[in-house]
Design an enzyme around this catalytic site. Structure first.
Site, PDB file in Angstrom:
ATOM      1  N   TRP A   1      36.771  34.049  43.734  1.00  0.00           N
ATOM      2  CA  TRP A   1      36.682  35.263  42.910  1.00  0.00           C
ATOM      3  C   TRP A   1      38.058  35.803  42.521  1.00  0.00           C
ATOM      4  O   TRP A   1      38.968  35.820  43.343  1.00  0.00           O
ATOM      5  CB  TRP A   1      35.951  36.349  43.699  1.00  0.00           C
TER       6      TRP A   1
ATOM      7  N   ASP B   1      41.489  42.029  38.999  1.00  0.00           N
ATOM      8  CA  ASP B   1      42.681  42.503  38.282  1.00  0.00           C
ATOM      9  C   ASP B   1      43.916  41.595  38.333  1.00  0.00           C
ATOM     10  O   ASP B   1      44.245  41.064  39.392  1.00  0.00           O
ATOM     11  CB  ASP B   1      43.166  43.826  38.889  1.00  0.00           C
TER      12      ASP B   1
ATOM     13  N   GLN C   1      43.927  39.910  42.152  1.00  0.00           N
ATOM     14  CA  GLN C   1      42.956  40.271  43.193  1.00  0.00           C
ATOM     15  C   GLN C   1      42.073  39.050  43.434  1.00  0.00           C
ATOM     16  O   GLN C   1      41.492  38.499  42.480  1.00  0.00           O
ATOM     17  CB  GLN C   1      42.119  41.463  42.721  1.00  0.00           C
TER      18      GLN C   1
ATOM     19  N   TRP D   1      33.229  39.552  44.836  1.00  0.00           N
ATOM     20  CA  TRP D   1      34.278  40.421  45.383  1.00  0.00           C
ATOM     21  C   TRP D   1      34.073  40.566  46.882  1.00  0.00           C
ATOM     22  O   TRP D   1      32.957  40.719  47.356  1.00  0.00           O
ATOM     23  CB  TRP D   1      34.206  41.795  44.704  1.00  0.00           C
TER      24      TRP D   1
ATOM     25  N   PHE E   1      44.794  45.677  47.887  1.00  0.00           N
ATOM     26  CA  PHE E   1      44.330  45.997  46.544  1.00  0.00           C
ATOM     27  C   PHE E   1      45.462  45.843  45.513  1.00  0.00           C
ATOM     28  O   PHE E   1      46.558  45.442  45.849  1.00  0.00           O
ATOM     29  CB  PHE E   1      43.759  47.423  46.521  1.00  0.00           C
TER      30      PHE E   1
ATOM     31  N   ARG F   1      45.493  54.488  44.458  1.00  0.00           N
ATOM     32  CA  ARG F   1      45.760  53.050  44.451  1.00  0.00           C
ATOM     33  C   ARG F   1      46.425  52.534  43.165  1.00  0.00           C
ATOM     34  O   ARG F   1      46.589  53.251  42.209  1.00  0.00           O
ATOM     35  CB  ARG F   1      44.457  52.273  44.667  1.00  0.00           C
TER      36      ARG F   1
ATOM     37  N   GLU G   1      42.093  54.117  37.285  1.00  0.00           N
ATOM     38  CA  GLU G   1      42.630  52.984  38.036  1.00  0.00           C
ATOM     39  C   GLU G   1      43.759  52.310  37.261  1.00  0.00           C
ATOM     40  O   GLU G   1      43.893  52.480  36.052  1.00  0.00           O
ATOM     41  CB  GLU G   1      41.518  51.954  38.302  1.00  0.00           C
TER      42      GLU G   1
ATOM     43  N   TRP H   1      32.800  44.693  35.462  1.00  0.00           N
ATOM     44  CA  TRP H   1      32.235  44.973  36.801  1.00  0.00           C
ATOM     45  C   TRP H   1      30.717  45.086  36.731  1.00  0.00           C
ATOM     46  O   TRP H   1      30.013  44.603  37.604  1.00  0.00           O
ATOM     47  CB  TRP H   1      32.791  46.290  37.359  1.00  0.00           C
TER      48      TRP H   1
END
Ligand code: FRU
Length: 488
Positions: free
Chosen positions: A35, A38, A54, A62, A97, A165, A220, A302
């Site tokens: 997987w 980002d 990621q 995820w 992250f 984050r 984000e 997502w």
């Protein structure tokens, strides 16, 4: 190296060759195995472009976040490097992250969000997000003993410690700066700015901008960079309501404005949707040695993931795009290095399109296609692509409304997922010019010189190669097509 990182690297090595090259996109970056979401740490180091991401290598879903890693000399051909980071410390055990990278004194500095999960005396779970640093040589990284270097305790009163984050780092006049996503007291997004003189001790600088519940909830993956004579704050807001140019759910926006570095204030002047397509999120930028600002994004959604269950991989990036500013708007153009891979030019001038029209050699699933359509006053112009007759995806231009729609209803999907998105094109023009990049599973459409862009995925079988044009009216069209090939 921790056991966890060693295990990830071993798994990657063992997985090499399990995914046939023909199953991957031709010129888009795809995850080595498992997987990916980002892009992270998109930057130059020792003369090469680096891309981290990621990553969860073991499954196509995820899970516990690692950082994967790759490098490139031209943004098109990428070499996989071993996984860079694993969630192997108490302060990042619930996930390494998103974050960014920069070169400093011959070292590569990574800054990321360490997610820590603790359990209170009453048994409730608590999540803490803090910013952490790792330093390396372009392959192996050591996490700083001072981690987490930017603790959520530095945030202004009332800010969320759970949603803090995606640090983006840069250096300006001998000082380091970081922007990160956060939530303010009202629960909606804000971008916070920190600064440091040594990368270890950080101070809170300012709140650069806030949603105030108007542009979604959490913001984000911020990026903050100069473009032309303006400053751009790039954000990925979550939980938006459809409103004008934005659709429900996750969106991305360029906030353009002026920045006063002395007071660390950003004055927002414009809001622009980055990409109107079905599959685009979490973009990040870098600056090349020759001064270009390049953006790359995760090419998936997502809420509507449609990748095939039988694949051992899930995750591609968009084509890297050069950003420029014109009349206050950000324009996107596929990175010029792509042109080195153009093969077999085919071009047609002044083709009359009415009923279904196919043009010899204008077909394929790894192509760069440019169209100019003239003389349309009303009716709809359609481009069916990745077509075998029964299966196809469609780009539909409605001349009266000046709306461009992408529709993948007939692309072969068998699940009840979102299939169509639209965007308004600029008015007052005689002709419509589109550049379309097709790469096995993706369709990227650049309109209005890159001001309006749309990125979507299709998983139509690769045997569907035809392109058919049609129009209710009779129009005049120029076409230029290149295959994109990556031999060797
Ligand atoms: C955006 C995001 C980031 C976070 C990462 C976790 O897609 O939610 O905010 O750092 O994904 O994988």
């Amino acid at each position: 190296m921790s056991e966890m990182l060693r295990k990830a690297r071993e798994y990657e090595s063992r997985s090499k060759g399990r995914i046939p090259q023909e199953e991957r996109p031709v010129f888009h970056f795809s995850v080595p195995v498992g997987w990916m979401n980002d892009p992270n740490g998109f930057s130059d180091f020792l003369g090469e472009h680096h891309l981290f991401f990621q990553y969860y290598p073991y499954q196509t879903a995820w899970n516990s976040m690692h950082w994967g890693h790759a490098s490139s000399r031209d943004f098109v051909k990428w070499n996989y490097l071993p996984a860079a980071l694993a969630p192997d410390e108490a302060y990042d055990g619930a996930g390494v992250f998103s974050g960014s990278a920069m070169e400093e004194k011959g070292k590569q500095i990574l800054i990321y969000t360490g997610v820590e999960e603790t359990v209170t005396e009453s048994g409730d779970k608590e999540i803490w997000q803090n910013q952490c640093i790792a330093v390396g040589d372009g392959r192996d990284y050591v996490k700083s003993a001072a981690n987490p270097v930017i603790s959520s305790r530095l945030l202004p009163e009332g800010s969320s410690k759970e949603d803090f984050r995606d640090p983006k780092i840069w250096k300006e006049d001998e000082r380091y700066y970081v922007v990160a996503g956060n939530r303010s007291q009202d629960g909606s997004g804000q971008i916070v700015l920190f600064y440091s003189d040594d990368l270890e001790t950080w101070k809170f600088g300012s709140v650069l901008d806030r949603s105030e519940n108007r542009l979604g909830r959490m913001w984000e993956c911020p990026d903050f960079f100069p473009l032309g004579d303006k400053r751009v704050l790039l954000i990925s807001p979550q939980e938006m309501r459809a409103d004008g140019m934005f659709h429900n759910g996750n969106n991305t926006a360029f906030l353009t404005g002026d920045y006063d570095r002395d007071t660390m204030r950003f004055i927002r002047q414009g809001v622009q949707c980055v990409d109107y397509g079905l599959d685009f999120y979490a973009p990040q930028t870098m600056q090349t040695q020759d001064g270009r600002r390049i953006m790359i994004a995760w090419m998936q959604s997502w809420d509507n993931p449609i990748y095939p269950q039988e694949h051992l991989w899930s995750g591609m990036m968009t084509v890297p795009r050069e950003l420029t500013l014109k009349d206050g708007c950000v324009l996107q153009t596929p990175v010029r290095e792509l042109e080195q891979y153009w093969r077999h030019e085919v071009s047609y001038q002044n083709v009359t399109v009415g009923k279904e029209t196919a043009l010899e050699q204008v077909r394929g699933r790894s192509i760069d296609l440019e169209l100019t359509v003239r003389g349309m006053e009303r009716g709809k112009f359609r481009i069916r692509l990745a077509s075998d007759g029964a299966l196809y995806s469609e780009i539909i231009y409605d001349a009266e409304e000046r709306v461009l729609t992408f529709d993948r209803t007939h692309s072969g999907l068998t699940r009840d997922v979102l299939c169509s998105r639209s965007m308004k094109l600029e008015g007052g023009k005689e002709e419509v010019k589109l550049r379309i990049l097709l790469d096995r599973y993706s369709v990227e459409i650049f309109a209005d010189g890159g001001k309006n862009v749309m990125t979507s995925l299709i998983y139509t079988p690769q045997t569907a190669q035809d392109i058919i044009f049609s129009c209710g009216e009779t129009v005049d069209m120029d076409v230029r097509k290149f295959d994109i090939e990556m031999e060797g």
